[in-house]
Design a protein around this motif. Structure first.
Motif, PDB file in Angstrom:
ATOM      1  N   CYS A   1       6.455  15.658   9.675  1.00 37.47           N
ATOM      2  CA  CYS A   1       5.577  15.168   8.542  1.00 37.47           C
ATOM      3  C   CYS A   1       5.338  17.379   8.298  1.00 37.47           C
ATOM      4  O   CYS A   1       5.718  17.264   6.724  1.00 37.47           O
ATOM      5  CB  CYS A   1       4.095  15.506   9.435  1.00 37.47           C
ATOM      6  SG  CYS A   1       2.786  15.253   7.723  1.00 37.47           S
ATOM      7  N   ALA A   2       5.735  18.191   8.842  1.00 41.70           N
ATOM      8  CA  ALA A   2       6.307  19.573   8.632  1.00 41.70           C
ATOM      9  C   ALA A   2       7.187  19.599   7.005  1.00 41.70           C
ATOM     10  O   ALA A   2       6.770  20.446   6.449  1.00 41.70           O
ATOM     11  CB  ALA A   2       6.085  20.162   9.230  1.00 41.70           C
ATOM     12  N   ALA A   3       8.424  19.049   8.106  1.00 38.43           N
ATOM     13  CA  ALA A   3       9.225  19.362   6.473  1.00 38.43           C
ATOM     14  C   ALA A   3       9.147  18.806   6.570  1.00 38.43           C
ATOM     15  O   ALA A   3      10.330  18.869   4.634  1.00 38.43           O
ATOM     16  CB  ALA A   3      10.735  18.492   7.948  1.00 38.43           C
ATOM     17  N   THR A   4       8.833  17.902   5.489  1.00 34.28           N
ATOM     18  CA  THR A   4       8.693  16.590   4.804  1.00 34.28           C
ATOM     19  C   THR A   4       7.205  17.366   3.855  1.00 34.28           C
ATOM     20  O   THR A   4       7.100  16.780   2.018  1.00 34.28           O
ATOM     21  CB  THR A   4       8.204  14.770   4.961  1.00 34.28           C
ATOM     22  OG1 THR A   4       9.568  14.793   5.968  1.00 34.28           O
ATOM     23  CG2 THR A   4       8.549  13.743   3.477  1.00 34.28           C
ATOM     24  N   VAL A   5       6.108  17.040   3.560  1.00 35.32           N
ATOM     25  CA  VAL A   5       5.584  17.099   3.392  1.00 35.32           C
ATOM     26  C   VAL A   5       4.300  18.640   3.920  1.00 35.32           C
ATOM     27  O   VAL A   5       4.052  19.701   3.235  1.00 35.32           O
ATOM     28  CB  VAL A   5       4.167  16.627   4.050  1.00 35.32           C
ATOM     29  CG1 VAL A   5       2.757  16.602   3.184  1.00 35.32           C
ATOM     30  CG2 VAL A   5       4.413  15.122   4.008  1.00 35.32           C
ATOM     31  N   GLY A   6       3.942  19.353   5.073  1.00 34.20           N
ATOM     32  CA  GLY A   6       3.666  20.319   5.358  1.00 34.20           C
ATOM     33  C   GLY A   6       2.725  20.457   5.752  1.00 34.20           C
ATOM     34  O   GLY A   6       1.768  19.842   5.573  1.00 34.20           O
ATOM     35  N   LEU A   7       2.790  21.083   6.945  1.00 32.08           N
ATOM     36  CA  LEU A   7       1.714  20.673   7.909  1.00 32.08           C
ATOM     37  C   LEU A   7       0.408  21.544   7.251  1.00 32.08           C
ATOM     38  O   LEU A   7      -0.851  21.510   7.232  1.00 32.08           O
ATOM     39  CB  LEU A   7       1.925  21.132   9.622  1.00 32.08           C
ATOM     40  CG  LEU A   7       3.079  21.087  10.145  1.00 32.08           C
ATOM     41  CD1 LEU A   7       2.742  21.045  11.829  1.00 32.08           C
ATOM     42  CD2 LEU A   7       2.263  19.153  10.189  1.00 32.08           C
ATOM     43  N   ASP A   8       0.515  22.310   6.325  1.00 34.25           N
ATOM     44  CA  ASP A   8      -0.743  23.278   5.867  1.00 34.25           C
ATOM     45  C   ASP A   8      -1.056  22.224   4.853  1.00 34.25           C
ATOM     46  O   ASP A   8      -2.392  23.133   4.133  1.00 34.25           O
ATOM     47  CB  ASP A   8      -0.238  24.356   4.670  1.00 34.25           C
ATOM     48  CG  ASP A   8       0.853  24.157   3.399  1.00 34.25           C
ATOM     49  OD1 ASP A   8       1.838  23.236   3.923  1.00 34.25           O
ATOM     50  OD2 ASP A   8       1.354  24.431   2.595  1.00 34.25           O
TER      51      ASP A   8
ATOM     52  N   THR B   1       1.030  -1.384   0.226  1.00 37.21           N
ATOM     53  CA  THR B   1       0.314   0.279   0.434  1.00 37.21           C
ATOM     54  C   THR B   1       0.855   1.608  -0.208  1.00 37.21           C
ATOM     55  O   THR B   1       2.267   1.355   0.527  1.00 37.21           O
ATOM     56  CB  THR B   1      -1.362  -0.042   1.441  1.00 37.21           C
ATOM     57  OG1 THR B   1      -0.466  -0.153   2.310  1.00 37.21           O
ATOM     58  CG2 THR B   1      -1.887  -0.962   1.229  1.00 37.21           C
ATOM     59  N   LEU B   2       0.834   2.748  -0.859  1.00 35.68           N
ATOM     60  CA  LEU B   2       1.049   3.461  -0.488  1.00 35.68           C
ATOM     61  C   LEU B   2       0.678   4.145   0.119  1.00 35.68           C
ATOM     62  O   LEU B   2      -0.478   4.186   0.440  1.00 35.68           O
ATOM     63  CB  LEU B   2       0.241   3.965  -2.155  1.00 35.68           C
ATOM     64  CG  LEU B   2       1.328   3.501  -3.599  1.00 35.68           C
ATOM     65  CD1 LEU B   2       1.211   4.193  -4.621  1.00 35.68           C
ATOM     66  CD2 LEU B   2       2.869   3.014  -3.814  1.00 35.68           C
ATOM     67  N   GLY B   3       1.458   5.387   0.609  1.00 42.84           N
ATOM     68  CA  GLY B   3       1.467   5.794   1.911  1.00 42.84           C
ATOM     69  C   GLY B   3       2.232   5.815   3.242  1.00 42.84           C
ATOM     70  O   GLY B   3       1.057   6.560   3.938  1.00 42.84           O
ATOM     71  N   ARG B   4       3.119   5.000   3.528  1.00 40.92           N
ATOM     72  CA  ARG B   4       3.439   4.215   4.955  1.00 40.92           C
ATOM     73  C   ARG B   4       4.176   5.581   4.926  1.00 40.92           C
ATOM     74  O   ARG B   4       4.582   5.458   6.675  1.00 40.92           O
ATOM     75  CB  ARG B   4       3.404   2.764   4.254  1.00 40.92           C
ATOM     76  CG  ARG B   4       4.864   3.155   3.332  1.00 40.92           C
ATOM     77  CD  ARG B   4       5.973   1.281   3.667  1.00 40.92           C
ATOM     78  NE  ARG B   4       5.122   0.953   2.666  1.00 40.92           N
ATOM     79  CZ  ARG B   4       5.347  -0.651   2.810  1.00 40.92           C
ATOM     80  NH1 ARG B   4       5.944  -1.394   3.522  1.00 40.92           N
ATOM     81  NH2 ARG B   4       4.683  -1.214   1.543  1.00 40.92           N
ATOM     82  N   SER B   5       5.136   6.310   4.708  1.00 36.18           N
ATOM     83  CA  SER B   5       5.605   7.029   4.854  1.00 36.18           C
ATOM     84  C   SER B   5       5.828   8.406   4.837  1.00 36.18           C
ATOM     85  O   SER B   5       5.034   8.751   3.995  1.00 36.18           O
ATOM     86  CB  SER B   5       7.183   6.624   4.811  1.00 36.18           C
ATOM     87  OG  SER B   5       7.639   6.936   3.798  1.00 36.18           O
ATOM     88  N   PHE B   6       6.008   9.640   5.868  1.00 31.00           N
ATOM     89  CA  PHE B   6       5.983  11.064   4.965  1.00 31.00           C
ATOM     90  C   PHE B   6       6.138  11.532   3.494  1.00 31.00           C
ATOM     91  O   PHE B   6       6.112  12.103   3.075  1.00 31.00           O
ATOM     92  CB  PHE B   6       5.963  12.007   6.147  1.00 31.00           C
ATOM     93  CG  PHE B   6       5.423  11.904   7.458  1.00 31.00           C
ATOM     94  CD1 PHE B   6       4.130  11.527   7.167  1.00 31.00           C
ATOM     95  CD2 PHE B   6       6.119  11.825   7.977  1.00 31.00           C
ATOM     96  CE1 PHE B   6       3.732  11.759   8.731  1.00 31.00           C
ATOM     97  CE2 PHE B   6       5.150  11.652  10.011  1.00 31.00           C
ATOM     98  CZ  PHE B   6       3.517  11.674  10.016  1.00 31.00           C
ATOM     99  N   GLU B   7       7.345  10.352   3.213  1.00 28.59           N
ATOM    100  CA  GLU B   7       8.000  10.950   2.492  1.00 28.59           C
ATOM    101  C   GLU B   7       7.162   9.709   1.092  1.00 28.59           C
ATOM    102  O   GLU B   7       7.643  10.792   0.173  1.00 28.59           O
ATOM    103  CB  GLU B   7       9.448   9.952   2.296  1.00 28.59           C
ATOM    104  CG  GLU B   7      10.629  10.168   3.436  1.00 28.59           C
ATOM    105  CD  GLU B   7      10.226   9.603   4.420  1.00 28.59           C
ATOM    106  OE1 GLU B   7      11.078  10.868   5.413  1.00 28.59           O
ATOM    107  OE2 GLU B   7       9.669   9.090   4.952  1.00 28.59           O
ATOM    108  N   GLU B   8       6.933   9.240   1.469  1.00 28.24           N
ATOM    109  CA  GLU B   8       5.668   8.227   0.036  1.00 28.24           C
ATOM    110  C   GLU B   8       5.039   9.315  -0.185  1.00 28.24           C
ATOM    111  O   GLU B   8       4.380   9.409  -1.180  1.00 28.24           O
ATOM    112  CB  GLU B   8       5.457   6.968   0.631  1.00 28.24           C
ATOM    113  CG  GLU B   8       6.346   5.517   0.186  1.00 28.24           C
ATOM    114  CD  GLU B   8       5.528   4.092  -0.063  1.00 28.24           C
ATOM    115  OE1 GLU B   8       6.047   3.786   0.192  1.00 28.24           O
ATOM    116  OE2 GLU B   8       4.516   4.170   0.816  1.00 28.24           O
ATOM    117  N   LEU B   9       3.870   9.781   0.985  1.00 26.88           N
ATOM    118  CA  LEU B   9       2.801  10.460   1.054  1.00 26.88           C
ATOM    119  C   LEU B   9       3.330  11.877   0.338  1.00 26.88           C
ATOM    120  O   LEU B   9       2.523  12.449  -0.938  1.00 26.88           O
ATOM    121  CB  LEU B   9       1.964  11.414   2.191  1.00 26.88           C
ATOM    122  CG  LEU B   9       1.714  10.461   2.594  1.00 26.88           C
ATOM    123  CD1 LEU B   9       1.352   9.908   4.474  1.00 26.88           C
ATOM    124  CD2 LEU B   9       0.047   9.955   2.168  1.00 26.88           C
ATOM    125  N   ALA B  10       5.071  12.570   0.059  1.00 23.14           N
ATOM    126  CA  ALA B  10       4.756  13.684  -0.521  1.00 23.14           C
ATOM    127  C   ALA B  10       5.164  13.289  -1.453  1.00 23.14           C
ATOM    128  O   ALA B  10       5.145  14.121  -2.710  1.00 23.14           O
ATOM    129  CB  ALA B  10       6.208  13.660   0.024  1.00 23.14           C
TER     130      ALA B  10
END
Length: 286
Positions: free
Chosen positions: A199-206, A149-158
């Motif tokens: 999460c903030a550093a990888t994706v952004g809390l916005d 499954t995709l999205g297991r890490s913040f890196e994958e979500l980014a």
């Protein structure tokens, strides 16, 4: 933070509002059609108008839609891809019609294939769905990480956000059970702070759009998606209190998907979540 629950739309959209009110919820999550069937529910304009009127006259502050489980935007099967695209467009269209805060999506699975290629395929489908649907946000849900499954890490979500074009309509739904199962220890204030900083550093809390509040029967890093009733799993009441006290979650809908009434959410589960939120907030101030 709007404490809410997943509710059924059986009997019509407005029945979901009634069920949310009966639970004492501040927000609800619904399926816009049967979650295990491709056939869409044909809602009329008057159905959506009645739902919006019922919401406006209730205590509920938000509704989110969960897209159907059958969707695999990463599939390399042309038929599954086409059905996934059509279903996602339908969910976003209904979401816009009822004023949903977002549609929550499991992006899909690479299965045994290449993850980077699967993310690219999923991004194409998501971008197409956004281009062909009205203006409703889409929240990509983090996963426990089982079965490719995709999205297991913040890196994958980014990577999924980037592959999807980075539209401002794109956000995240963070699931507490999935975070723990995928190796993020959120059971202490320091642990959760570190995770959200990542999460903030990888994706952004916005990008944070909604939350799922689920306990986990499986341990930290197990990559197993096994929900437990609130307080009955590996997160426990203390871990859930920490999660609910996080100030950076302020204003978000937080949805209970699994409860104590044979798996269904009961009023006591909503009451417990509110009590744990108060307990966690008090502990942070001390």
């Amino acid at each position: 933070m709007l404490i809410g629950a997943h509710v059924s739309t059986s009997g019509g959209l407005t029945k979901a509002v009634d069920r949310g009110v009966d639970l004492g919820a501040d927000a609800i999550q619904i399926f816009n059609q049967s979650p295990r069937m491709w056939k869409p529910t044909a809602y009329r304009e008057e159905d959506c108008a009645a739902f919006s009127a019922a919401m406006a006259g209730s205590r509920l502050g938000a509704v989110v839609i969960h897209a159907v489980y059958l969707i695999n935007a990463a599939s390399d099967d042309p038929e599954i891809r086409a059905k996934s695209l059509a279903s996602l467009i339908q969910s976003l269209t209904v979401g816009a019609a009822i004023g949903a805060a977002g549609v929550i999506l499991h992006a899909g699975s690479a299965k045994t294939g290449d993850v980077a290629a699967a993310i690219a395929r999923a991004g194409e489908v998501i971008a197409e769905a956004l281009a062909q649907s009205p203006d409703c946000p889409l929240h990509l849900e983090n996963t426990a990480g089982a079965g490719g499954t995709l999205g297991r890490s913040f890196e994958e979500l980014a990577a999924l956000l980037e592959a999807s074009g980075g539209s401002p309509r794109l956000g995240l739904c963070l699931d507490s059970c999935h975070l723990l199962a995928s190796g993020y220890d959120i059971r202490t204030v320091d642990g959760l702070t570190d995770v959200l900083d990542r999460c903030a550093a990888t994706v952004g809390l916005d990008r944070l759009g909604s939350l799922h509040l689920n306990d986990s029967t499986a341990p930290l890093g197990s990559n197993r998606d096994r929900h437990a009733a609130p307080g009955a799993g590996e997160l426990g009441v203390d871990g859930l209190a920490v999660f609910l006290s996080e100030p950076r979650f302020s204003g978000l809908a937080v949805i209970l998907e699994t409860g104590s009434a044979e798996g269904a959410v009961a009023p006591a589960d909503v009451d417990l979540a509110r009590e744990l939120q108060r307990r966690g907030a008090t502990a942070r101030r001390q």
